[in-house]
Motif scaffolding. Sequence first.
Motif, PDB file in Angstrom:
ATOM      1  N   SER A  22       0.843  -1.198   0.000  1.00 12.42           N
ATOM      2  CA  SER A  22       0.000   0.000   0.000  1.00 12.42           C
ATOM      3  C   SER A  22       0.874   1.243   0.000  1.00 12.42           C
ATOM      4  O   SER A  22       2.037   1.201   0.423  1.00 12.42           O
ATOM      5  CB  SER A  22      -0.946   0.029   1.204  1.00 12.42           C
ATOM      6  N   PHE A  23       0.290   2.360  -0.451  1.00  8.53           N
ATOM      7  CA  PHE A  23       1.002   3.627  -0.437  1.00  8.53           C
ATOM      8  C   PHE A  23       1.247   4.070   1.005  1.00  8.53           C
ATOM      9  O   PHE A  23       2.296   4.617   1.335  1.00  8.53           O
ATOM     10  CB  PHE A  23       0.192   4.692  -1.196  1.00  8.53           C
ATOM     11  N   THR A  24       0.253   3.837   1.862  1.00  5.17           N
ATOM     12  CA  THR A  24       0.355   4.258   3.258  1.00  5.17           C
ATOM     13  C   THR A  24       1.484   3.532   3.978  1.00  5.17           C
ATOM     14  O   THR A  24       2.301   4.150   4.676  1.00  5.17           O
ATOM     15  CB  THR A  24      -0.974   3.997   3.987  1.00  5.17           C
ATOM     16  N   ALA A  25       1.540   2.201   3.790  1.00  7.07           N
ATOM     17  CA  ALA A  25       2.586   1.416   4.448  1.00  7.07           C
ATOM     18  C   ALA A  25       3.960   1.787   3.908  1.00  7.07           C
ATOM     19  O   ALA A  25       4.948   1.831   4.659  1.00  7.07           O
ATOM     20  CB  ALA A  25       2.323  -0.072   4.252  1.00  7.07           C
ATOM     21  N   ALA A  26       4.055   2.075   2.619  1.00  6.42           N
ATOM     22  CA  ALA A  26       5.329   2.482   2.033  1.00  6.42           C
ATOM     23  C   ALA A  26       5.772   3.833   2.591  1.00  6.42           C
ATOM     24  O   ALA A  26       6.958   4.061   2.834  1.00  6.42           O
ATOM     25  CB  ALA A  26       5.212   2.544   0.518  1.00  6.42           C
ATOM     26  N   ALA A  27       4.814   4.716   2.801  1.00  2.00           N
ATOM     27  CA  ALA A  27       5.127   6.025   3.378  1.00  2.00           C
ATOM     28  C   ALA A  27       5.659   5.863   4.795  1.00  2.00           C
ATOM     29  O   ALA A  27       6.618   6.543   5.194  1.00  2.00           O
ATOM     30  CB  ALA A  27       3.888   6.911   3.360  1.00  2.00           C
ATOM     31  N   GLN A  28       5.060   4.965   5.560  1.00  2.00           N
ATOM     32  CA  GLN A  28       5.543   4.709   6.921  1.00  2.00           C
ATOM     33  C   GLN A  28       6.940   4.111   6.903  1.00  2.00           C
ATOM     34  O   GLN A  28       7.788   4.460   7.732  1.00  2.00           O
ATOM     35  CB  GLN A  28       4.570   3.780   7.640  1.00  2.00           C
ATOM     36  N   LEU A  29       7.174   3.211   5.953  1.00  3.33           N
ATOM     37  CA  LEU A  29       8.482   2.581   5.828  1.00  3.33           C
ATOM     38  C   LEU A  29       9.555   3.615   5.534  1.00  3.33           C
ATOM     39  O   LEU A  29      10.670   3.556   6.065  1.00  3.33           O
ATOM     40  CB  LEU A  29       8.442   1.520   4.719  1.00  3.33           C
ATOM     41  N   GLU A  31       9.284   6.797   6.220  1.00  5.33           N
ATOM     42  CA  GLU A  31       9.112   7.938   7.118  1.00  5.33           C
ATOM     43  C   GLU A  31       8.778   9.188   6.312  1.00  5.33           C
ATOM     44  O   GLU A  31       9.359  10.265   6.477  1.00  5.33           O
ATOM     45  CB  GLU A  31      10.364   8.164   7.975  1.00  5.33           C
ATOM     46  N   SER A  32       7.815   9.018   5.418  1.00  6.24           N
ATOM     47  CA  SER A  32       7.374  10.091   4.543  1.00  6.24           C
ATOM     48  C   SER A  32       5.854  10.183   4.645  1.00  6.24           C
ATOM     49  O   SER A  32       5.242   9.635   5.558  1.00  6.24           O
ATOM     50  CB  SER A  32       7.829   9.799   3.117  1.00  6.24           C
ATOM     51  N   ASP A  33       5.234  10.891   3.705  1.00  5.37           N
ATOM     52  CA  ASP A  33       3.778  10.979   3.700  1.00  5.37           C
ATOM     53  C   ASP A  33       3.242  10.349   2.428  1.00  5.37           C
ATOM     54  O   ASP A  33       3.950  10.189   1.422  1.00  5.37           O
ATOM     55  CB  ASP A  33       3.312  12.432   3.828  1.00  5.37           C
ATOM     56  N   VAL A  34       1.963  10.017   2.461  1.00  6.07           N
ATOM     57  CA  VAL A  34       1.338   9.310   1.343  1.00  6.07           C
ATOM     58  C   VAL A  34       1.357  10.154   0.076  1.00  6.07           C
ATOM     59  O   VAL A  34       1.566   9.636  -1.025  1.00  6.07           O
ATOM     60  CB  VAL A  34      -0.108   8.915   1.709  1.00  6.07           C
ATOM     61  N   GLY A  35       1.176  11.447   0.222  1.00  7.78           N
ATOM     62  CA  GLY A  35       1.174  12.322  -0.945  1.00  7.78           C
ATOM     63  C   GLY A  35       2.495  12.276  -1.690  1.00  7.78           C
ATOM     64  O   GLY A  35       2.526  12.246  -2.932  1.00  7.78           O
ATOM     65  N   TYR A  36       3.604  12.246  -0.944  1.00 11.57           N
ATOM     66  CA  TYR A  36       4.937  12.178  -1.572  1.00 11.57           C
ATOM     67  C   TYR A  36       5.101  10.871  -2.343  1.00 11.57           C
ATOM     68  O   TYR A  36       5.569  10.871  -3.497  1.00 11.57           O
ATOM     69  CB  TYR A  36       6.024  12.295  -0.511  1.00 11.57           C
ATOM     70  N   ILE A  37       4.691   9.760  -1.710  1.00 17.16           N
ATOM     71  CA  ILE A  37       4.812   8.459  -2.368  1.00 17.16           C
ATOM     72  C   ILE A  37       3.973   8.433  -3.639  1.00 17.16           C
ATOM     73  O   ILE A  37       4.407   7.954  -4.696  1.00 17.16           O
ATOM     74  CB  ILE A  37       4.376   7.318  -1.422  1.00 17.16           C
ATOM     75  N   SER A  38       2.755   8.961  -3.561  1.00 20.46           N
ATOM     76  CA  SER A  38       1.861   8.980  -4.721  1.00 20.46           C
ATOM     77  C   SER A  38       2.465   9.790  -5.861  1.00 20.46           C
ATOM     78  O   SER A  38       2.417   9.383  -7.028  1.00 20.46           O
ATOM     79  CB  SER A  38       0.505   9.554  -4.317  1.00 20.46           C
ATOM     80  N   ARG A  39       3.065  10.932  -5.530  1.00 16.94           N
ATOM     81  CA  ARG A  39       3.680  11.767  -6.573  1.00 16.94           C
ATOM     82  C   ARG A  39       4.868  11.057  -7.227  1.00 16.94           C
ATOM     83  O   ARG A  39       5.083  11.169  -8.445  1.00 16.94           O
ATOM     84  CB  ARG A  39       4.108  13.118  -5.982  1.00 16.94           C
ATOM     85  N   GLN A  40       5.650  10.330  -6.430  1.00 17.53           N
ATOM     86  CA  GLN A  40       6.804   9.611  -6.977  1.00 17.53           C
ATOM     87  C   GLN A  40       6.355   8.529  -7.956  1.00 17.53           C
ATOM     88  O   GLN A  40       6.967   8.337  -9.025  1.00 17.53           O
ATOM     89  CB  GLN A  40       7.629   8.986  -5.846  1.00 17.53           C
ATOM     90  N   ILE A  41       5.307   7.813  -7.610  1.00 18.76           N
ATOM     91  CA  ILE A  41       4.809   6.757  -8.495  1.00 18.76           C
ATOM     92  C   ILE A  41       4.258   7.364  -9.780  1.00 18.76           C
ATOM     93  O   ILE A  41       4.473   6.827 -10.879  1.00 18.76           O
ATOM     94  CB  ILE A  41       3.741   5.911  -7.785  1.00 18.76           C
ATOM     95  N   LYS A  42       3.552   8.473  -9.669  1.00 21.08           N
ATOM     96  CA  LYS A  42       3.017   9.132 -10.867  1.00 21.08           C
ATOM     97  C   LYS A  42       4.145   9.602 -11.770  1.00 21.08           C
ATOM     98  O   LYS A  42       4.058   9.514 -13.004  1.00 21.08           O
ATOM     99  CB  LYS A  42       2.124  10.314 -10.458  1.00 21.08           C
ATOM    100  N   ARG A  43       5.253  10.092 -11.172  1.00 17.83           N
ATOM    101  CA  ARG A  43       6.416  10.504 -11.965  1.00 17.83           C
ATOM    102  C   ARG A  43       7.008   9.319 -12.713  1.00 17.83           C
ATOM    103  O   ARG A  43       7.367   9.421 -13.896  1.00 17.83           O
ATOM    104  CB  ARG A  43       7.474  11.122 -11.058  1.00 17.83           C
ATOM    105  N   LEU A  44       7.110   8.185 -12.006  1.00 15.84           N
ATOM    106  CA  LEU A  44       7.662   6.991 -12.640  1.00 15.84           C
ATOM    107  C   LEU A  44       6.770   6.527 -13.787  1.00 15.84           C
ATOM    108  O   LEU A  44       7.267   6.180 -14.877  1.00 15.84           O
ATOM    109  CB  LEU A  44       7.817   5.868 -11.605  1.00 15.84           C
TER     110      LEU A  44
END
Length: 307
Positions: A22-29, A31-44
Amino acid sequence: MNLSQLDLKLLMVFVDVVEARSFTAAAQLRESDVGYISRQIKRLEKELGSVLFNRSTRSLSLTNLGNRTYQDACKIRNISNRIVESARSEKEVIQGLVRITSGAFLGRNYIFSVLERVSNRHPALTIELELDEDKVDIIKKRFDLSVRVWKPKDTNLVAQKLCNFGFLLAATPEFIREHGTPRSLSDLDSLPSVLYARNEHSNKQFSFYDEQGVIRTYHLSSNLLVSDAELIVRTVLGGKRYGLFPSFMVENELKSGKLVQLLPQIKLVSDEGIYLVYPTKSKTKAIEMIIDELKREISFNWDFYFE
């Protein structure tokens, strides 16, 4: 787009999302926020020109491209980890004193060349190699490693088998031309030989498998015995006598044709091995490295003699 244009950091974020599920669990891993993880995936996904996830409000699954990308990204991660580990190991200074003991023939013909290469690569490391045919109390004499053709019975010692070896009879082509090719063990009785003997032990007696697979014992009638393995090899190479050898002792001579195996149809009974013996399971970095080098460099093909 080529590899140089692809941001590998985005791939690692993608791997974290897949493995965290999940995006949430990855953000916790991270130590970031879900929005940052989501933006990184969209960039990829933008860089790749295709989506990697099938998204819904309750589930997250990989597309076909996502699955292939994940498999390849894991390979890249593994390669990256190996590169970092190699660089870290290269910076570590291997130093101190390592004391090793082995039998004379093994030491001269196999062990020393490996240790010399190690010492060339690590000038801060001092290696002492002591050659001794007798069984050595490595704890009492403070050896870090012993290389022997016997497995220790002391439960305080750790033993790793480096390789197996068998025994065989051999002579030079000149010897065979002069005396003829022996067809049976009894043919050896009238032929001159040189055999090993030390501390009231000799290899005049050995066991073999007969045609029915039954173990038999045979006694050789040699009148010349010596405790120096290299002297036995040198004497047999002189062409006047045959010998009984551990296979590793004459491996190169057999392959080059300097020696010929006698009675190759008879398989001698043996489950012998060369062992790396050390006093504790906790090894220094230097000992681990030397053991790895010995394992990599020393191997004997016992089956070669019985094809």
